[in-house]
Design a protein around this motif. Structure first.
Motif, PDB file in Angstrom:
ATOM      1  N   SER A 167     -29.997  13.540 -20.447  1.00 18.51           N
ATOM      2  CA  SER A 167     -29.800  14.069 -21.801  1.00 18.51           C
ATOM      3  C   SER A 167     -31.087  14.751 -22.233  1.00 18.51           C
ATOM      4  O   SER A 167     -32.009  14.097 -22.702  1.00 18.51           O
ATOM      5  CB  SER A 167     -29.465  12.941 -22.786  1.00 18.51           C
ATOM      6  OG  SER A 167     -28.256  12.324 -22.469  1.00 18.51           O
ATOM      7  N   THR A 179     -30.348  15.295 -28.665  1.00 18.72           N
ATOM      8  CA  THR A 179     -30.257  15.602 -27.239  1.00 18.72           C
ATOM      9  C   THR A 179     -29.059  16.509 -27.000  1.00 18.72           C
ATOM     10  O   THR A 179     -28.330  16.843 -27.939  1.00 18.72           O
ATOM     11  CB  THR A 179     -30.107  14.314 -26.398  1.00 18.72           C
ATOM     12  OG1 THR A 179     -28.798  13.773 -26.601  1.00 18.72           O
ATOM     13  CG2 THR A 179     -31.163  13.288 -26.755  1.00 18.72           C
ATOM     14  N   ASN A 190     -26.441  15.579 -25.713  1.00 17.10           N
ATOM     15  CA  ASN A 190     -25.224  14.778 -25.835  1.00 17.10           C
ATOM     16  C   ASN A 190     -25.072  14.043 -27.164  1.00 17.10           C
ATOM     17  O   ASN A 190     -23.953  13.786 -27.583  1.00 17.10           O
ATOM     18  CB  ASN A 190     -25.174  13.724 -24.703  1.00 17.10           C
ATOM     19  CG  ASN A 190     -25.230  14.359 -23.338  1.00 17.10           C
ATOM     20  OD1 ASN A 190     -24.666  15.416 -23.108  1.00 17.10           O
ATOM     21  ND2 ASN A 190     -25.926  13.717 -22.429  1.00 17.10           N
ATOM     22  N   ASP A 191     -26.174  13.662 -27.809  1.00 18.71           N
ATOM     23  CA  ASP A 191     -26.134  12.816 -28.999  1.00 18.71           C
ATOM     24  C   ASP A 191     -27.312  13.107 -29.909  1.00 18.71           C
ATOM     25  O   ASP A 191     -28.232  13.829 -29.548  1.00 18.71           O
ATOM     26  CB  ASP A 191     -26.216  11.332 -28.604  1.00 18.71           C
ATOM     27  CG  ASP A 191     -24.881  10.733 -28.219  1.00 18.71           C
ATOM     28  OD1 ASP A 191     -23.921  10.921 -28.979  1.00 18.71           O
ATOM     29  OD2 ASP A 191     -24.822  10.081 -27.155  1.00 18.71           O
ATOM     30  N   ARG A 241     -31.369   6.667 -21.895  1.00 21.15           N
ATOM     31  CA  ARG A 241     -30.407   7.736 -21.649  1.00 21.15           C
ATOM     32  C   ARG A 241     -31.000   8.714 -20.648  1.00 21.15           C
ATOM     33  O   ARG A 241     -31.995   9.383 -20.943  1.00 21.15           O
ATOM     34  CB  ARG A 241     -30.073   8.497 -22.933  1.00 21.15           C
ATOM     35  CG  ARG A 241     -29.517   7.661 -24.054  1.00 21.15           C
ATOM     36  CD  ARG A 241     -28.098   7.195 -23.747  1.00 21.15           C
ATOM     37  NE  ARG A 241     -27.479   6.581 -24.892  1.00 21.15           N
ATOM     38  CZ  ARG A 241     -27.586   5.290 -25.208  1.00 21.15           C
ATOM     39  NH1 ARG A 241     -28.304   4.495 -24.466  1.00 21.15           N
ATOM     40  NH2 ARG A 241     -26.964   4.801 -26.251  1.00 21.15           N
TER      41      ARG A 241
END
Length: 133
Positions: free
Chosen positions: A86, A102, A104-105, A83
């Motif tokens: 991120s 992160t 994002n996730d 990734r």
């Protein structure tokens, strides 16, 4: 005499600054001077940390550059598992799993490889354990 001493002190401060930035990735004010002295002594002195002569810390280089380490690792784990873009905000770990949050996730994994300088890694590694969340 005092001009000579002042000049030597200024040169030493500059050498320590160069060493801190290149070896540790931090400014001298961001780390303990006692740790720096211990590390330099263990290496055989300040010059041994900076020189590229045989037996010194900078002796070995990677032909083709260090980016290939990241690329090889990405190939081994699979590019689909990498990734980019991120930023890691926090890492929690217990005896079995790690949780990486992160921008994002959030990911659960068995291991985390942290490659940024220690002063930056310390900003995202949390002392909290997964079991407490």
């Amino acid at each position: 005499m005092s001009v000579f001493i002042h000049s030597s002190v200024a040169e030493m401060k500059e050498q320590i600054g160069v060493c801190n930035r290149s070896v540790f990735g931090v400014e001298p004010c961001q780390m303990s001077f006692l740790f720096f002295l211990m590390y330099a002594a263990a290496a055989g002195g300040l010059l041994a940390l900076l020189e590229s002569t045989p037996g010194c810390a900078q002796e070995f280089k990677i032909k083709g550059g260090t980016q290939q380490l990241s690329e090889c690792l990405a190939q081994r784990v699979g590019w689909k598992n990498v990734r980019l873009g991120s930023a890691v905000m926090a890492i929690w770990q217990d005896a079995e799993l790690a949780r990486v949050m992160t921008t994002n996730d959030t990911f659960l994994c068995r291991a985390v490889i942290v490659t940024c300088p220690p002063h930056l890694a310390g900003q995202c590694v949390s002392p909290m354990f997964l079991s407490t969340r």
